[in-house]
Scaffold this motif. Structure first.
Motif, PDB file in Angstrom:
ATOM      1  N   LYS A  64      13.384   3.228   4.827  1.00 30.01           N
ATOM      2  CA  LYS A  64      12.211   2.746   4.094  1.00 30.01           C
ATOM      3  C   LYS A  64      10.955   2.715   4.962  1.00 30.01           C
ATOM      4  CE  LYS A  64      14.254   1.308   0.138  1.00 30.01           C
ATOM      5  NZ  LYS A  64      14.033   2.076  -1.044  1.00 30.01           N
ATOM      6  N   LEU A  65      10.886   3.640   5.923  1.00 26.06           N
ATOM      7  CA  LEU A  65       9.685   3.790   6.733  1.00 26.06           C
ATOM      8  C   LEU A  65       8.664   4.676   6.034  1.00 26.06           C
ATOM      9  CD1 LEU A  65      11.365   4.206  10.232  1.00 26.06           C
ATOM     10  CD2 LEU A  65      10.193   2.180   9.321  1.00 26.06           C
ATOM     11  N   ALA A  66       9.102   5.361   4.976  1.00 27.67           N
ATOM     12  CA  ALA A  66       8.212   6.211   4.181  1.00 27.67           C
ATOM     13  C   ALA A  66       8.816   6.414   2.803  1.00 27.67           C
ATOM     14  CB  ALA A  66       8.001   7.557   4.861  1.00 27.67           C
ATOM     15  N   ALA A  67       7.943   6.733   1.853  1.00 31.33           N
ATOM     16  CA  ALA A  67       8.405   7.019   0.496  1.00 31.33           C
ATOM     17  C   ALA A  67       8.811   8.481   0.363  1.00 31.33           C
ATOM     18  CB  ALA A  67       7.304   6.698  -0.513  1.00 31.33           C
ATOM     19  N   CYS A  68       8.159   9.352   1.126  1.00 33.60           N
ATOM     20  CA  CYS A  68       8.384  10.788   0.980  1.00 33.60           C
ATOM     21  C   CYS A  68       8.061  11.489   2.289  1.00 33.60           C
ATOM     22  CB  CYS A  68       7.495  11.328  -0.140  1.00 33.60           C
ATOM     23  SG  CYS A  68       7.572  13.106  -0.380  1.00 33.60           S
ATOM     24  N   VAL A  69       8.871  12.500   2.615  1.00 29.81           N
ATOM     25  CA  VAL A  69       8.588  13.363   3.754  1.00 29.81           C
ATOM     26  C   VAL A  69       8.682  14.803   3.274  1.00 29.81           C
ATOM     27  CG1 VAL A  69       9.261  14.072   6.076  1.00 29.81           C
ATOM     28  CG2 VAL A  69       9.575  11.682   5.377  1.00 29.81           C
ATOM     29  N   ASN A  70       7.585  15.534   3.418  1.00 30.92           N
ATOM     30  CA  ASN A  70       7.597  16.967   3.123  1.00 30.92           C
ATOM     31  C   ASN A  70       7.892  17.709   4.415  1.00 30.92           C
ATOM     32  OD1 ASN A  70       4.846  16.028   1.332  1.00 30.92           O
ATOM     33  ND2 ASN A  70       6.594  16.880   0.275  1.00 30.92           N
ATOM     34  N   THR A  97       3.386   6.946   3.736  1.00 30.17           N
ATOM     35  CA  THR A  97       3.903   5.604   3.962  1.00 30.17           C
ATOM     36  C   THR A  97       2.785   4.571   3.895  1.00 30.17           C
ATOM     37  OG1 THR A  97       5.281   4.281   5.447  1.00 30.17           O
ATOM     38  CG2 THR A  97       3.636   5.716   6.490  1.00 30.17           C
ATOM     39  N   ARG A  98       3.161   3.319   4.052  1.00 29.70           N
ATOM     40  CA  ARG A  98       2.172   2.249   4.204  1.00 29.70           C
ATOM     41  C   ARG A  98       1.613   2.317   5.624  1.00 29.70           C
ATOM     42  NH1 ARG A  98       2.114  -2.090   0.703  1.00 29.70           N
ATOM     43  NH2 ARG A  98       3.797  -2.120  -0.835  1.00 29.70           N
ATOM     44  N   SER A  99       0.354   2.033   5.767  1.00 31.11           N
ATOM     45  CA  SER A  99      -0.268   2.042   7.095  1.00 31.11           C
ATOM     46  C   SER A  99       0.389   1.032   8.026  1.00 31.11           C
ATOM     47  CB  SER A  99      -1.768   1.770   6.975  1.00 31.11           C
ATOM     48  OG  SER A  99      -2.386   2.819   6.250  1.00 31.11           O
ATOM     49  N   THR A 100       0.853  -0.074   7.472  1.00 30.82           N
ATOM     50  CA  THR A 100       1.500  -1.103   8.302  1.00 30.82           C
ATOM     51  C   THR A 100       2.826  -0.620   8.887  1.00 30.82           C
ATOM     52  OG1 THR A 100       2.553  -2.055   6.333  1.00 30.82           O
ATOM     53  CG2 THR A 100       0.450  -3.029   7.043  1.00 30.82           C
ATOM     54  N   LYS A 101       3.389   0.458   8.363  1.00 34.65           N
ATOM     55  CA  LYS A 101       4.677   0.979   8.849  1.00 34.65           C
ATOM     56  C   LYS A 101       4.520   2.011   9.963  1.00 34.65           C
ATOM     57  CE  LYS A 101       7.488  -1.256   6.173  1.00 34.65           C
ATOM     58  NZ  LYS A 101       8.490  -2.163   6.684  1.00 34.65           N
ATOM     59  N   ILE A 139       8.043   1.869  -3.123  1.00 33.24           N
ATOM     60  CA  ILE A 139       9.200   2.347  -2.347  1.00 33.24           C
ATOM     61  C   ILE A 139       9.252   1.753  -0.957  1.00 33.24           C
ATOM     62  CG2 ILE A 139      10.273   4.420  -1.335  1.00 33.24           C
ATOM     63  CD1 ILE A 139      10.603   4.222  -4.385  1.00 33.24           C
ATOM     64  N   VAL A 140       8.079   1.645  -0.326  1.00 30.69           N
ATOM     65  CA  VAL A 140       8.021   1.154   1.059  1.00 30.69           C
ATOM     66  C   VAL A 140       7.586  -0.306   1.046  1.00 30.69           C
ATOM     67  CG1 VAL A 140       6.991   1.512   3.343  1.00 30.69           C
ATOM     68  CG2 VAL A 140       7.418   3.477   1.839  1.00 30.69           C
ATOM     69  N   PRO A 141       8.493  -1.214   1.392  1.00 27.88           N
ATOM     70  CA  PRO A 141       8.144  -2.643   1.364  1.00 27.88           C
ATOM     71  C   PRO A 141       7.170  -3.001   2.481  1.00 27.88           C
ATOM     72  CG  PRO A 141      10.320  -2.351   2.304  1.00 27.88           C
ATOM     73  CD  PRO A 141       9.860  -0.989   1.859  1.00 27.88           C
TER      74      PRO A 141
END
Length: 142
Positions: A64-70, A97-101, A139-141
């Motif tokens: 859960k460090l990102a919602a999507c990776v291309n 992802t969220r910037s906080t991640k 997706i990313v808490p």
């Protein structure tokens, strides 16, 4: 109706603007207001091959460090390393992802990447498709 005869009246589209503002634009502005610029980021990581790229991408999403990776195959990187100009074929990860991640993402990549100095850079997302940006946040808490 003949348009020339209506020249002294307001065009029809002006009469419809209040309805458009309350129905169409309101939904758009509400979605826009829900997103604060920079809340999410796009991060980039280069990998030596497809296997490393897929392993990293899967781990990033599972944790859960990102919602999507291309995964973008077959890029060419030209760079200076230890005083020499190098040219390598690499694979690029585009990570949403969220910037906080970003700090945790960078740590995960450093711990699992074969390069001595792994590339992890990020750019804040200023704007985007509101439902997509909401999905990243869902997706990313925090």
């Amino acid at each position: 109706m003949n348009i020339t005869k209506m020249s002294n009246k307001k065009p029809v589209f002006v009469l419809m603007l209040p309805l458009l503002r309350t129905v169409g634009l309101r939904a758009f502005s509400m979605a826009s207001e829900a997103y604060s610029s920079g809340t999410h980021s796009a991060a980039f990581v280069t990998c030596p091959n497809d296997t490393v790229a897929k392993d990293l991408a899967r781990g990033i999403v599972e944790k859960k460090l990102a919602a999507c990776v291309n995964i973008v195959p077959k890029i060419t990187s030209i760079y200076e390393w230890q005083g020499k100009i190098e040219e390598d074929s690499e694979v690029l990860l585009m990570i949403k992802t969220r910037s906080t991640k970003i700090p945790a993402l960078a740590e995960y990549v450093r711990s699992n990447h074969p390069y001595e100095v792994a590339e992890v850079i990020s750019l804040p997302i200023d704007q985007g498709n509101p439902p997509y940006l909401k999905w990243i946040g869902d997706i990313v808490p925090e």
